[in-house]
Design an enzyme around this catalytic site. Sequence first.
Site, mmCIF file in Angstrom:
data_model
loop_
_atom_site.group_PDB
_atom_site.id
_atom_site.type_symbol
_atom_site.label_atom_id
_atom_site.label_comp_id
_atom_site.label_asym_id
_atom_site.label_seq_id
_atom_site.Cartn_x
_atom_site.Cartn_y
_atom_site.Cartn_z
ATOM 1 N N GLY A 170 0.824 -1.196 0.000
ATOM 2 C CA GLY A 170 0.000 0.000 0.000
ATOM 3 C C GLY A 170 0.864 1.254 0.000
ATOM 4 N N GLY A 171 0.319 2.290 0.608
ATOM 5 C CA GLY A 171 1.028 3.572 0.645
ATOM 6 C C GLY A 171 2.401 3.465 1.280
ATOM 7 N N GLY A 405 21.131 12.069 -32.049
ATOM 8 C CA GLY A 405 20.783 12.681 -30.763
ATOM 9 C C GLY A 405 21.409 11.946 -29.599
ATOM 10 N N ALA A 406 21.652 10.648 -29.780
ATOM 11 C CA ALA A 406 22.224 9.854 -28.695
ATOM 12 C C ALA A 406 23.684 10.231 -28.433
ATOM 13 C CB ALA A 406 22.087 8.370 -28.991
HETATM 14 C C1 HXC Z 1 -2.271 -3.864 12.938
HETATM 15 C C2 HXC Z 1 -1.282 -5.754 12.106
HETATM 16 C C3 HXC Z 1 -1.233 -5.186 10.817
HETATM 17 C C4 HXC Z 1 -1.748 -3.878 10.649
HETATM 18 C C5 HXC Z 1 -0.357 -7.139 10.715
HETATM 19 N N1 HXC Z 1 -0.749 -6.962 11.998
HETATM 20 N N2 HXC Z 1 -0.660 -6.067 9.980
HETATM 21 N N3 HXC Z 1 -1.794 -5.090 13.141
HETATM 22 N N4 HXC Z 1 -2.253 -3.252 11.746
HETATM 23 N N5 HXC Z 1 -1.720 -3.261 9.467
HETATM 24 C C6 HXC Z 1 -0.577 -7.886 13.105
HETATM 25 C C7 HXC Z 1 -1.529 -9.059 13.075
HETATM 26 O O1 HXC Z 1 -2.730 -8.714 13.685
HETATM 27 C C8 HXC Z 1 -0.753 -10.071 13.891
HETATM 28 O O2 HXC Z 1 -0.867 -9.730 15.242
HETATM 29 C C9 HXC Z 1 0.673 -9.813 13.506
HETATM 30 O O3 HXC Z 1 0.696 -8.475 12.999
HETATM 31 C C10 HXC Z 1 1.197 -10.718 12.439
HETATM 32 O O4 HXC Z 1 0.290 -10.718 11.354
HETATM 33 P P1 HXC Z 1 -0.169 -12.057 10.610
HETATM 34 O O5 HXC Z 1 -1.294 -11.676 9.723
HETATM 35 O O6 HXC Z 1 -0.396 -13.135 11.619
HETATM 36 O O7 HXC Z 1 1.145 -12.405 9.802
HETATM 37 P P2 HXC Z 1 1.274 -13.051 8.365
HETATM 38 O O8 HXC Z 1 0.361 -14.221 8.224
HETATM 39 O O9 HXC Z 1 2.742 -13.281 8.146
HETATM 40 O O10 HXC Z 1 0.768 -11.933 7.347
HETATM 41 C C11 HXC Z 1 1.440 -10.712 7.217
HETATM 42 C C12 HXC Z 1 0.622 -9.702 6.396
HETATM 43 C C13 HXC Z 1 -0.784 -9.581 6.982
HETATM 44 C C14 HXC Z 1 0.572 -10.189 4.925
HETATM 45 C C15 HXC Z 1 1.387 -8.379 6.423
HETATM 46 O O11 HXC Z 1 -0.684 -9.378 8.400
HETATM 47 C C16 HXC Z 1 -1.577 -8.481 6.414
HETATM 48 O O12 HXC Z 1 -2.123 -8.598 5.300
HETATM 49 N N6 HXC Z 1 -1.692 -7.362 7.147
HETATM 50 C C17 HXC Z 1 -2.433 -6.230 6.731
HETATM 51 C C18 HXC Z 1 -1.711 -5.530 5.630
HETATM 52 C C19 HXC Z 1 -2.452 -4.287 5.231
HETATM 53 O O13 HXC Z 1 -3.434 -4.358 4.487
HETATM 54 N N7 HXC Z 1 -1.999 -3.133 5.769
HETATM 55 C C20 HXC Z 1 -2.543 -1.899 5.489
HETATM 56 C C21 HXC Z 1 -1.943 -1.480 4.152
HETATM 57 S S1 HXC Z 1 -2.541 0.081 3.705
HETATM 58 P P3 HXC Z 1 -0.757 -10.787 16.425
HETATM 59 O O14 HXC Z 1 -1.049 -9.988 17.657
HETATM 60 O O15 HXC Z 1 -1.771 -11.855 16.121
HETATM 61 O O16 HXC Z 1 0.641 -11.318 16.382
HETATM 62 C C22 HXC Z 1 -1.436 1.060 4.344
HETATM 63 C C23 HXC Z 1 -1.825 2.456 4.136
HETATM 64 C C24 HXC Z 1 -0.653 3.340 4.276
HETATM 65 O O17 HXC Z 1 -0.472 0.719 4.900
HETATM 66 C C25 HXC Z 1 -1.060 4.606 3.620
HETATM 67 C C26 HXC Z 1 0.040 5.570 3.625
HETATM 68 C C27 HXC Z 1 -0.267 6.720 2.736
#
Ligand code: HXC
Length: 515
Positions: A170-171, A405-406
């Site tokens: 994402g971002g 040009g190159a």
């Molecule tokens: C809070 C999060 C988290 C998040 C992971 N965790 N991502 N907690 N916010 N964004 C936590 C989980 O709850 C879990 O906590 C631990 O981290 C490990 O995650 P798992 O899912 O068990 O690990 P895994 O199976 O290896 O998967 C990893 C992952 C997945 C692919 C990254 O966690 C995931 O898809 N997370 C969300 C990604 C996402 O969509 N993020 C937002 C992107 S948008 P516990 O306590 O159980 O250990 C963004 C916007 C930014 O970032 C914009 C900026 C302009």
Amino acid sequence: MAIRKELMDELNERRAAASVGGGLDKLEKRHQKGQLTARERIEELYDASSFQESGMHVNHQTAELKGKALPGDGVITGIGQIDGRPVAAYSQDFTVSGGSLGRMHAQKICDMMDTAANLGVPVVAINDSGGARIQEAVHSLSGYGQIFYRNVAVSGLVPQIAIIAGPCAGGAAYSPALMDFLIMTRKNSQMFITGPDVIKAATGQEAPIEQYGTAQAHASVSGNIHFIAEDDKHALEIARKLLSFLPLNNMQDPPHNIPTSIALTKDEGMNDLVPEGTKAALDAYKVINRLVDGGDFLEVMREFAKNLVIGFARIEGMVVGILANQPAYKAGTLDVDSSDKGARFIRFCNAFNIPIVNLVNVPGFMPGLAQERAGIIRHGAKMLFAYSSATVPKISMILGKSYGGAYLAMCSKDLGADFVYAWPTAEIAVMGAEGAVRIIYRKEMEAAEDPKAKEAELIARYRDEFASPYQAAENNMINDVIAPSETRSTIAMALRLSLTKRVTRPPKKHGLIPL
Ligand code: HXC
């Protein structure tokens, strides 16, 4: 008097708790996946015991997380020494809430970047995070915004290196994208704006992650990254190697080992590289290998736009950025991708006072409908813009073709090259011989009894009259024609003589490079 035992116990306990991040079992899982932990990455990056951590005791300040402890709020930040020179870094800890970015996590990164800017030291960012911490909502978004703002503020002030060693989605991907060099591990890392599921839901498209989100895809297709690392250790090794060519900030020269005298020995082996006949390709890597100290060349973006080879090296101890056309790939033409690749590299070198050496062997801009539609005019212009605006020493060595040009876009004298040399094999002309003779000698060719023999004769005449390096030399377009064996000594001396270069230009906010 001695410090009370319970105070020391508390300090040691807090340190021990912080050092295991999300817990020993989670750290162990990292090892099982072939990854280092966030703290091991820091240890591997820095000289032994030199890292001073800031913010080890920081925790999240969010009611929604109901008192849950998030050691260091999921990121290790600080400053230490790499090869004895100061460098700031952060390392996201996936074992702590997935390395997700909340308010304090972002604040720690921003503090580290402010310190880097104030002290004038490079930044290494080790990314391994699930992105914006969902529970911290708008604070997480704001945190990213503040990091982006600083990435831009320090751009061109201090080198910024991003390592992608886990998810970067994402971002969140825009912070690395705003940095100077991106290193991505081959396994265990992914970078994308939207994942396959979201793409499927929004567009109906099947988008296998291997086609766009992996290190391989970014290195060879999108051009978003500069290095593929085989694993975490290798990624950190590349970062250290890269830093060994860079100054700490834009007010310093790069770490030259300035020689008092230049070895003027000839390298006869360079003569032997020249292929027989004009059709065979001269391999840019072989020339670079003989040109640079110890054949030690750190290639940047090896898998993207292979028609232009770029990277860092030293010549007689002096750090240089090298750009070399590679005839073996797309005939060494400049196309949309190689122009982007080259222009960005030139601008990096210029920002950080790194002299530029161009090994020119270019038949022209890549012809074709696809290139025209993709905007070769706009992209090719980036090369002209980048060279013309670069004020570092610029040395061009024309090895073979240098057409149209190159010829200009690989930094001719007109674009401010300080020294231009040519091998006797150079062909400096408006266009290649085969095309040119058809235009200027058409009538003679049509009247010939043996058109093939006539064409060969006319091509030879054209080379003599319109493409000879001596013609360019007679017109003062190049400084000298040299034997290939004199390449290293000539460039080394030119570099040594141009390290004092100073250019002042009228102040302006910024030029408008065609983006
Ligand atoms: C809070 C999060 C988290 C998040 C992971 N965790 N991502 N907690 N916010 N964004 C936590 C989980 O709850 C879990 O906590 C631990 O981290 C490990 O995650 P798992 O899912 O068990 O690990 P895994 O199976 O290896 O998967 C990893 C992952 C997945 C692919 C990254 O966690 C995931 O898809 N997370 C969300 C990604 C996402 O969509 N993020 C937002 C992107 S948008 P516990 O306590 O159980 O250990 C963004 C916007 C930014 O970032 C914009 C900026 C302009």
